[in-house]
Design an enzyme around this catalytic site. Structure first.
Site, PDB file in Angstrom:
ATOM      1  N   ARG A 181       0.732  -1.085  -0.022  1.00 21.57           N
ATOM      2  CA  ARG A 181       0.074  -0.117   0.071  1.00 21.57           C
ATOM      3  C   ARG A 181       0.854   1.274  -0.017  1.00 21.57           C
ATOM      4  NH1 ARG A 181      -3.928   0.531   4.369  1.00 21.57           N
ATOM      5  NH2 ARG A 181      -3.033  -1.374   5.497  1.00 21.57           N
ATOM      6  N   GLY A 210       9.465  -3.576  12.208  1.00 15.86           N
ATOM      7  CA  GLY A 210      10.135  -2.313  11.433  1.00 15.86           C
ATOM      8  C   GLY A 210       9.309  -1.370  11.127  1.00 15.86           C
ATOM      9  N   ASN A 261      34.688  40.021   9.927  1.00 17.62           N
ATOM     10  CA  ASN A 261      33.633  40.452   9.344  1.00 17.62           C
ATOM     11  C   ASN A 261      33.713  40.200   7.828  1.00 17.62           C
ATOM     12  OD1 ASN A 261      31.070  42.538   9.887  1.00 17.62           O
ATOM     13  ND2 ASN A 261      31.849  42.656   7.920  1.00 17.62           N
TER      14      ASN A 261
END
Ligand code: UD1
Ligand code: CA
Length: 451
Positions: A15, A104, A359
């Site tokens: 599914r 699982g 910076n």
């Protein structure tokens, strides 16, 4: 007493409509199988056996990825849950203590629940995990007599009276290893599905004078994934648990429903997470850091006092030291930023280290890839990288050095030096005005020619 795990992971997951084995579909960035293995791992099991079947090689690899010591057993045909467990017999030869059977595709069984099952084993040979189902549907039903579990009846085989029972079978069981395989040997397949039902061991145990009982847990813990909709529901369950846990541990989430955690996200107390933040796998955030809105982080570490975002992307291998600032539209991959460094706007830092207090100006790019190889950029402490600098790696910028805005830096810059890597500016007096006049004249002539 030691515990062992058998994790059933052979199912096809029809599914799911997927080429991927069901247990490898992910919740919070980890395969379902890892979640189940994680739940069992907290019991510190002696042996862990994963029963593979569909996509056996890939499932085995994922199991080994989580636990290199894992034992593997392959079920070549799907003949039922008892048959699946029987495949683990060789791997559990001589194992001492109990066996817990997990699934699982059932990621959320709580460690405390498994502990309660182990405790209940003191008084009963077989312990089954049950739950009160809101909608019992096609689950197996637990037929109780007081504390005693008399038998489990599959929906297909149940009478109307039995179908009215709401206490359902999760499938998780706990039995002494030797007893388990003895009981399974006696399981037949004379039932509505023609399968070897693991659930039959309860009646077989009782016929041998052994007792069985059920331990109940919340329905959420037994949520199994059979479809994409179930997978989404499982993700939602994980996320709401993770959000609650983070807040319980002292993390501020301004809009909890919009923050997405990975299975292994770690966030320190007093960190603040603004709305719409996504944590991929491998993120650790220290106390007091602030993750601003719309940031995406994976495989990175953010230290105390650092501020990330809004709209920042931190990729694997990134480490931000204390008080670093990473601002909007900045991407950092494999970048090590030392304390107080600032990369505030529109910048790509890849394969680079940036020293303390440096910076980095807007629009800076570390050009780390030449089309074949990746190269490293090293920027020292207290440096100033001018806006729109292209740092063509490999390249080193020394401590205290500067690069001029718009520079393309192709060779190393020594400490305290200023690097200018751009064409010199030239001003042509009056040329702009003349050029515009010429263009406007041309346009006028063109439209007069037409009329
Ligand atoms: C099973 C239980 C049922 C319980 C339900 C909970 C049995 C007979 N029934 O029913 O009482 O309420 O789980 O979800 O145990 N698997 C294998 N190999 C097999 C068959 C199954 O590895 O040959 C694995 C499946 O991949 C799945 C799990 O075992 O992860 C359960 O199997 P499934 O066939 O879905 O059992 P249910 O009919 O749902
Ligand atoms: Ca099922």
């Amino acid at each position: 007493m030691p515990t062992n795990l058998v994790i059933l992971a052979a199912g096809q997951g029809t599914r799911m409509q997927s080429d991927l084995p069901k247990v490898l579909h992910e919740v919070a960035g980890a395969p379902l199988l890892h979640h189940a293995m994680q739940a069992g791992a907290t019991l510190q099991p002696d042996r862990v056996v994963v029963v593979t079947g569909n996509g056996a090689e890939d499932v085995a690899a994922a199991a080994q990825d989580f636990d290199p010591q894992v034992l593997l057993a392959e079920q070549t045909e799907r003949l039922g849950t008892a048959h699946a467990v029987a495949q683990a017999r060789t791997a559990l030869e001589g194992a001492e203590g109990d066996v817990i059977v997990l699934y699982g595709d059932t990621p959320f069984v709580r460690p405390e629940t498994l502990e309660r099952m182990v405790e209940a084993r003191a008084d009963h040979a077989v312990v089954v995990l049950g739950f009160e189902a809101a909608d019992p549907g096609r689950y197996g039903r637990l037929v109780m007599n007081g504390d005693a579990l008399e038998r489990i009846v599959e929906f297909k085989d149940a009478t109307d009276e039995e179908r009215a029972i709401t206490l359902c079978n999760s499938g998780v069981i706990c039995v002494d290893a030797a007893t388990l395989f003895d009981l399974i040997e006696a399981v037949g397949n004379d039932n509505a599905s023609g399968e070897y039902y693991l659930t039959d061991i309860v009646e077989i145990a009782r016929s041998r004078g052994l007792s069985a009982t059920a331990v109940a847990c919340e329905e959420q813990e037994t949520l199994g994934v059979n479809s994409r909709a179930d997978l989404a529901a499982a993700e939602a369950v994980f996320q709401s648990r993770a959000r609650a846990q983070a807040m319980g541990e002292g993390v501020t989430l301004q809009a909890p429903d919009t923050v997405w955690f990975a299975f292994d996200t770690v966030i320190g107390r007093d960190a603040l997470v603004e709305p719409n933040v996504v944590f991929g796998p491998g993120v650790t955030i220290e106390t007091g850091a602030r993750i601003r809105a719309f940031s995406h982080l994976e495989g990175c570490h953010v230290s105390r006092g650092a501020v990330v975002g809004p709209y920042a992307r931190l990729r694997p291998g990134t480490e931000l030291a204390e008080d670093v600032k990473v601002g909007n539209f900045v991407e950092i991959k494999n970048g090590i930023l030392d304390a107080g460094a600032k990369v505030n706007h529109l910048t790509y830092i890849g394969d680079a280290s940036i020293g303390a207090g440096t910076n980095v100006g807007a629009g800076t790019v570390t050009c780390n890839y030449d089309g074949v190889f990746k190269h490293y950029t090293e920027i020292g402490a207290g440096a100033f990288i001018g806006s729109d600098t292209m740092l063509v790696a490999p390249v080193k910028i020394g401590d205290g050095a500067m690069t001029a805005s718009g520079s393309v830096i192709t060779s190393d810059v020594p400490a305290d030096a200023l690097a200018l890597g751009r064409a010199r500016q030239e001003n042509k007096p009056d040329l702009a005005r003349k050029l515009m006049e010429r263009l406007r004249d041309a346009k006028r002539n063109q439209s007069e020619g037409k009329s």
